[in-house]
Design an enzyme around this catalytic site. Structure first.
Site, PDB file in Angstrom:
ATOM      1  N   VAL A  16      -2.688   4.114  14.210  1.00  0.00           N
ATOM      2  CA  VAL A  16      -3.583   4.707  13.194  1.00  0.00           C
ATOM      3  C   VAL A  16      -5.155   4.390  13.825  1.00  0.00           C
ATOM      4  CG1 VAL A  16      -4.670   4.661  10.966  1.00  0.00           C
ATOM      5  CG2 VAL A  16      -2.276   5.020  11.198  1.00  0.00           C
ATOM      6  N   VAL A  90      -4.169  -2.336   9.841  1.00  0.00           N
ATOM      7  CA  VAL A  90      -3.264  -3.320  10.497  1.00  0.00           C
ATOM      8  C   VAL A  90      -1.577  -2.822   9.947  1.00  0.00           C
ATOM      9  CG1 VAL A  90      -4.387  -5.462  10.937  1.00  0.00           C
ATOM     10  CG2 VAL A  90      -3.401  -5.089   8.600  1.00  0.00           C
ATOM     11  N   PRO A  93       4.469  -3.473   7.103  1.00  0.00           N
ATOM     12  CA  PRO A  93       6.098  -3.131   7.159  1.00  0.00           C
ATOM     13  C   PRO A  93       6.702  -3.391   5.897  1.00  0.00           C
ATOM     14  CG  PRO A  93       5.438  -5.278   8.474  1.00  0.00           C
ATOM     15  CD  PRO A  93       4.316  -4.556   7.682  1.00  0.00           C
ATOM     16  N   GLU A 169       2.033  11.313  13.657  1.00  0.00           N
ATOM     17  CA  GLU A 169       2.146  11.235  14.968  1.00  0.00           C
ATOM     18  C   GLU A 169       2.385  12.866  15.735  1.00  0.00           C
ATOM     19  OE1 GLU A 169       4.416   7.531  16.088  1.00  0.00           O
ATOM     20  OE2 GLU A 169       3.513   6.680  14.271  1.00  0.00           O
ATOM     21  N   LYS A 220      -1.674   8.073  -1.387  1.00  0.00           N
ATOM     22  CA  LYS A 220      -1.178   7.870  -0.079  1.00  0.00           C
ATOM     23  C   LYS A 220       0.537   7.669  -0.082  1.00  0.00           C
ATOM     24  CE  LYS A 220      -0.245   7.421   4.200  1.00  0.00           C
ATOM     25  NZ  LYS A 220      -0.166   8.590   5.167  1.00  0.00           N
ATOM     26  N   CYS A 276       6.854   4.999   8.477  1.00  0.00           N
ATOM     27  CA  CYS A 276       6.354   5.389   7.062  1.00  0.00           C
ATOM     28  C   CYS A 276       7.122   5.857   5.989  1.00  0.00           C
ATOM     29  CB  CYS A 276       4.780   5.852   7.293  1.00  0.00           C
ATOM     30  SG  CYS A 276       3.757   4.838   8.259  1.00  0.00           S
ATOM     31  N   LYS A 339      10.311  11.929  16.344  1.00  0.00           N
ATOM     32  CA  LYS A 339      10.056  13.281  16.343  1.00  0.00           C
ATOM     33  C   LYS A 339       9.356  13.566  17.598  1.00  0.00           C
ATOM     34  CE  LYS A 339       5.962  14.423  14.318  1.00  0.00           C
ATOM     35  NZ  LYS A 339       4.813  14.440  13.433  1.00  0.00           N
TER      36      LYS A 339
HETATM   37  P1  NAD Z   1       0.689  -0.497  14.519  1.00  0.00           P
HETATM   38  O1  NAD Z   1       1.744  -1.399  14.209  1.00  0.00           O
HETATM   39  O2  NAD Z   1       0.989   0.433  15.501  1.00  0.00           O
HETATM   40  O3  NAD Z   1      -0.740  -1.180  14.819  1.00  0.00           O
HETATM   41  C1  NAD Z   1      -1.192  -2.390  13.883  1.00  0.00           C
HETATM   42  C2  NAD Z   1      -1.833  -3.269  14.823  1.00  0.00           C
HETATM   43  O4  NAD Z   1      -2.628  -4.422  13.686  1.00  0.00           O
HETATM   44  C3  NAD Z   1      -1.016  -4.255  15.700  1.00  0.00           C
HETATM   45  O5  NAD Z   1      -1.619  -3.857  16.996  1.00  0.00           O
HETATM   46  C4  NAD Z   1      -1.454  -5.381  15.301  1.00  0.00           C
HETATM   47  O6  NAD Z   1      -1.492  -6.467  16.570  1.00  0.00           O
HETATM   48  C5  NAD Z   1      -2.615  -5.472  14.741  1.00  0.00           C
HETATM   49  N1  NAD Z   1      -2.874  -6.742  13.732  1.00  0.00           N
HETATM   50  C6  NAD Z   1      -2.054  -7.103  12.767  1.00  0.00           C
HETATM   51  N2  NAD Z   1      -2.743  -8.077  12.070  1.00  0.00           N
HETATM   52  C7  NAD Z   1      -3.788  -8.337  12.616  1.00  0.00           C
HETATM   53  C8  NAD Z   1      -4.949  -9.207  12.638  1.00  0.00           C
HETATM   54  N3  NAD Z   1      -4.989 -10.079  11.451  1.00  0.00           N
HETATM   55  N4  NAD Z   1      -5.897  -9.227  13.324  1.00  0.00           N
HETATM   56  C9  NAD Z   1      -6.006  -8.269  14.319  1.00  0.00           C
HETATM   57  N5  NAD Z   1      -5.011  -7.467  14.599  1.00  0.00           N
HETATM   58  C10 NAD Z   1      -4.003  -7.413  13.642  1.00  0.00           C
HETATM   59  O7  NAD Z   1       0.607   0.256  12.899  1.00  0.00           O
HETATM   60  P2  NAD Z   1       0.183   1.814  12.653  1.00  0.00           P
HETATM   61  O8  NAD Z   1       1.113   2.732  12.974  1.00  0.00           O
HETATM   62  O9  NAD Z   1      -1.030   1.781  13.336  1.00  0.00           O
HETATM   63  O10 NAD Z   1      -0.111   1.743  11.075  1.00  0.00           O
HETATM   64  C11 NAD Z   1      -1.052   1.140  10.492  1.00  0.00           C
HETATM   65  C12 NAD Z   1      -1.147   1.412   8.949  1.00  0.00           C
HETATM   66  O11 NAD Z   1      -1.397   2.681   8.922  1.00  0.00           O
HETATM   67  C13 NAD Z   1       0.054   1.131   8.361  1.00  0.00           C
HETATM   68  O12 NAD Z   1      -0.248   0.368   6.810  1.00  0.00           O
HETATM   69  C14 NAD Z   1       0.979   2.356   8.270  1.00  0.00           C
HETATM   70  O13 NAD Z   1       1.751   2.567   7.008  1.00  0.00           O
HETATM   71  C15 NAD Z   1      -0.546   3.333   8.198  1.00  0.00           C
HETATM   72  N6  NAD Z   1      -0.381   4.546   8.467  1.00  0.00           N
HETATM   73  C16 NAD Z   1       0.450   4.762   9.813  1.00  0.00           C
HETATM   74  C17 NAD Z   1       0.541   6.196  10.322  1.00  0.00           C
HETATM   75  C18 NAD Z   1       1.415   6.507  11.786  1.00  0.00           C
HETATM   76  O14 NAD Z   1       1.487   7.531  11.905  1.00  0.00           O
HETATM   77  N7  NAD Z   1       1.864   5.521  12.331  1.00  0.00           N
HETATM   78  C19 NAD Z   1      -0.077   7.135   9.686  1.00  0.00           C
HETATM   79  C20 NAD Z   1      -0.728   6.961   8.409  1.00  0.00           C
HETATM   80  C21 NAD Z   1      -0.694   5.760   8.089  1.00  0.00           C
HETATM   81  C1  UGA Z   2       4.141  11.317   8.067  1.00  0.00           C
HETATM   82  C2  UGA Z   2       2.972  12.268   7.324  1.00  0.00           C
HETATM   83  O1  UGA Z   2       3.513  13.359   7.695  1.00  0.00           O
HETATM   84  C3  UGA Z   2       1.557  11.643   7.489  1.00  0.00           C
HETATM   85  O2  UGA Z   2       0.717  12.593   6.654  1.00  0.00           O
HETATM   86  C4  UGA Z   2       1.435  10.416   7.180  1.00  0.00           C
HETATM   87  O3  UGA Z   2       0.063  10.029   7.439  1.00  0.00           O
HETATM   88  C5  UGA Z   2       2.388   9.407   8.055  1.00  0.00           C
HETATM   89  O4  UGA Z   2       3.646   9.737   7.762  1.00  0.00           O
HETATM   90  C6  UGA Z   2       2.258   7.999   7.724  1.00  0.00           C
HETATM   91  O5  UGA Z   2       1.794   7.693   6.671  1.00  0.00           O
HETATM   92  O6  UGA Z   2       2.610   7.384   8.835  1.00  0.00           O
HETATM   93  P1  UGA Z   2       4.728  11.196  10.734  1.00  0.00           P
HETATM   94  O7  UGA Z   2       5.776  10.318  10.132  1.00  0.00           O
HETATM   95  O8  UGA Z   2       4.011  10.728  11.868  1.00  0.00           O
HETATM   96  O9  UGA Z   2       3.870  11.564   9.583  1.00  0.00           O
HETATM   97  O10 UGA Z   2       5.597  12.379  10.954  1.00  0.00           O
HETATM   98  P2  UGA Z   2       6.137  13.780  10.284  1.00  0.00           P
HETATM   99  O11 UGA Z   2       5.719  15.020  10.923  1.00  0.00           O
HETATM  100  O12 UGA Z   2       5.777  13.777   8.782  1.00  0.00           O
HETATM  101  O13 UGA Z   2       7.673  13.610  10.314  1.00  0.00           O
HETATM  102  C7  UGA Z   2       8.346  12.360   9.770  1.00  0.00           C
HETATM  103  C8  UGA Z   2       9.927  12.792   9.937  1.00  0.00           C
HETATM  104  O14 UGA Z   2      10.462  13.763   9.381  1.00  0.00           O
HETATM  105  C9  UGA Z   2      10.230  12.985  11.533  1.00  0.00           C
HETATM  106  O15 UGA Z   2      11.346  12.352  11.888  1.00  0.00           O
HETATM  107  C10 UGA Z   2      10.432  14.472  11.229  1.00  0.00           C
HETATM  108  O16 UGA Z   2      11.329  14.809  12.318  1.00  0.00           O
HETATM  109  C11 UGA Z   2      11.078  14.541   9.995  1.00  0.00           C
HETATM  110  N1  UGA Z   2      11.084  16.004   9.355  1.00  0.00           N
HETATM  111  C12 UGA Z   2       9.743  16.514   9.137  1.00  0.00           C
HETATM  112  C13 UGA Z   2      12.188  16.743   9.292  1.00  0.00           C
HETATM  113  O17 UGA Z   2      13.034  16.369   9.564  1.00  0.00           O
HETATM  114  N2  UGA Z   2      11.724  17.908   8.603  1.00  0.00           N
HETATM  115  C14 UGA Z   2      10.734  18.620   8.401  1.00  0.00           C
HETATM  116  O18 UGA Z   2      10.941  19.705   8.107  1.00  0.00           O
HETATM  117  C15 UGA Z   2       9.616  17.745   8.793  1.00  0.00           C
END
Ligand code: NAD
Ligand code: UGA
Length: 461
Positions: A16, A90, A93, A169, A220, A276, A339
């Protein structure tokens, strides 16, 4: 507010933080954007041509901005000192031990960000929750900060905003470029407007929603829960289709054309994965339980339970079709990412599928265009699943994975899987040759013509 508006810092350079800040840097050349992370290896990769995450369109944006107004660093202290607008992105989990184990969000990283900001803040700051957090987390951050507002000398103000991220993603750059909405929750209008003005550089004002802090935090979790619920709902129907002669694709189209239902997130699959969906629903379940809302909690728990059922039912069908055993049988797995268009394997359904096949003695040969075997093994380890590397092999090509296999199992919907010459694969497979399409993405009639015994999702065979 009396803060400097020319520079922002983001703590956390992950899936993110990286794409989001790169987009802000691109859209706001007048701003300097610094992303800091304590993971040195990750920062080094952000500063190289080999970025730590695979996301279409991201390398181009990083290349255009890095060294100009986008910087990656491990110097968290300096990042905090020099910026008055600080994002916390950050990881949050699921807790793996103690109170709320397996359900509650582990807030140790977000708390440590609060403490680090409190330690180094030299002036008043706006602190923005970008991470997905349980409702009321802003209150906890505010307490940590206000308890330390005179540290470092002089009184300081901290304004906390909630600005959850909705990118998915694989489509992150497009999602950031043209978001359906940006959500900002806060208590002070002036602070909210600072952030709204940054987004307004490229997001139409009517798509910038402003709410109170708690609505923003909760929205969210609810957005992810509702999306995942659609997947579990259609997956549950896919099971019924398999017993009755209905075809889940036809059902999805029939219901999705109702504008009140809509067509998105109705693709039946082997199950949803990703870092997530499950974590956020479990967190919602935990919060409901905390408030004594047991019926509400169990309603949402069902979404996760159905997903687990889908993964195991799909794998059970593979084993059953292969004459009730896969011992010593080579199984080609196409796709390990959760995905398409990502190398991310966190909570991928492939984990449970491969584990079940290996427990039955199967030899799993995986081909995925982006996933690294190290990442797959790390994810198994995180889930405390032991893997025998004689049984879990990564192939360099789909041909290699399929040669001599009893079955092909499609687990990720990578576009390139549609383009393969399946006749060639078929010729070199054991017979009968099975194909299990966990994404319902291939041309099943064509595959059957070649000679495959095809098992689609949600379609009786
Ligand atoms: P990530 O694990 O890829 O990245 C988090 C980073 O934070 C890591 O690189 C870690 O080293 C760093 N970190 C942790 N504690 C720290 C500290 N105290 N100081 C400095 N760095 C620190 O996680 P992510 O997938 O980017 O997700 C981040 C947040 O966004 C989560 O809460 C997640 O739920 C949310 N989110 C994720 C997605 C997604 O598609 N991955 C989408 C929307 C929201
Ligand atoms: C999801 C949400 O779509 C984002 O809006 C959100 O920000 C993010 O979670 C998050 O908070 O991390 P993401 O997990 O990256 O995004 O991907 P999605 O496209 O939502 O797919 C999630 C899972 O559902 C995948 O395994 C995908 O293959 C599955 N999926 C999705 C299905 O099996 N069927 C569908 O019709 C759609």
């Amino acid at each position: 507010l009396g803060i400097r508006l020319n520079r922002i810092c983001c703590i956390g350079a992950g899936y993110v933080g990286g794409p989001t800040m790169a987009t802000i840097a691109l859209k706001c050349p007048q701003l300097e954007v610094v992303i800091v992370d304590m993971n040195e290896d990750r920062i080094n990769r952000w500063n190289s041509d080999d970025l730590p995450i695979y996301e279409p369109g991201l390398p181009e944006v990083v290349k255009a901005c890095r060294g100009k107004n986008l910087f990656f660093s491990t110097d968290v202290k300096k990042g905090i000192e020099e910026s008055d607008i600080i994002f916390a992105s950050v990881n949050t989990p699921t807790k793996t031990q103690g109170v709320g184990k397996g359900r509650a969000a582990d807030l140790r990283y977000i708390e440590s960000v609060g403490r680090t900001i409190a330690q180094y803040a030299n002036r008043s700051k706006i602190v923005i929750e970008k991470s997905t957090v349980p409702i009321k987390t802003a209150e906890a951050i505010a307490r940590v900060l206000s308890a330390n507002e005179t540290a470092n000398g002089g009184h300081k103000n901290f304004w906390i905003l909630s600005n959850p991220e909705f990118l998915a993603e694989g489509t992150a750059m497009k999602d950031l470029d043209e978001p359906d909405r940006v959500l900002i929750g806060g208590q002070e209008q002036d602070a909210i407007m600072v952030l709204a003005d940054i987004y307004a550089n490229w997001v139409p004002r009517d798509r910038i929603l402003m709410t109170n802090l708690w609505s923003s935090e909760l929205s969210k979790l609810v957005a992810n829960a509702m999306l995942a619920q659609r997947v579990s709902s259609i997956n549950s129907i896919s099971r019924l289709c398999e017993r009755t002669g209905a075809d889940v694709k036809e059902v999805a189209r029939a219901i999705g054309t109702d504008s009140r239902i809509g067509p998105k997130f109705l693709n039946a699959s082997v199950g949803f994965g990703g870092s997530c969906f499950q974590k956020d629903i479990l967190n919602l379940v935990y919060i409901c339980q905390q408030f004594g809302l047991d019926e509400v909690a169990s309603y949402w728990q069902q979404v996760v339970d159905m997903n687990d059922h889908q993964k195991s039912a799909f794998t059970g069908k593979i084993i059953q079709s292969l004459f009730n055993t896969v011992t010593k049988k080579k199984i080609a797995i196409l796709g390990f990412a959760f995905k398409k268009d990502t190398g991310d394997v966190r909570e991928t359904p492939a984990l449970m599928v491969c584990d079940m096949l290996m427990k039955d003695g199967g030899l799993v040969y995986v081909y995925d265009p982006k996933v690294l075997i190290e990442d797959a093994l790390t994810e198994f380890k995180y889930h405390e699943i032991e893997v025998n590397t004689d049984q879990f092999i990564f192939s360099k090509s789909p041909e290699e994975a399929c040669e001599g296999a009893h079955a092909i199992v499609v687990l990720t919907e990578w576009d390139e899987f549609k383009t393969y010459d399946y006749k060639k694969f078929y010729d070199k497979m054991m017979k009968p040759a099975f194909l299990f399409d966990g994404r319902n993405m291939l041309d099943h009639a064509e595959l059957e013509k070649i000679g495959f015994e095809v098992h689609a999702l949600g379609k009786g065979t």
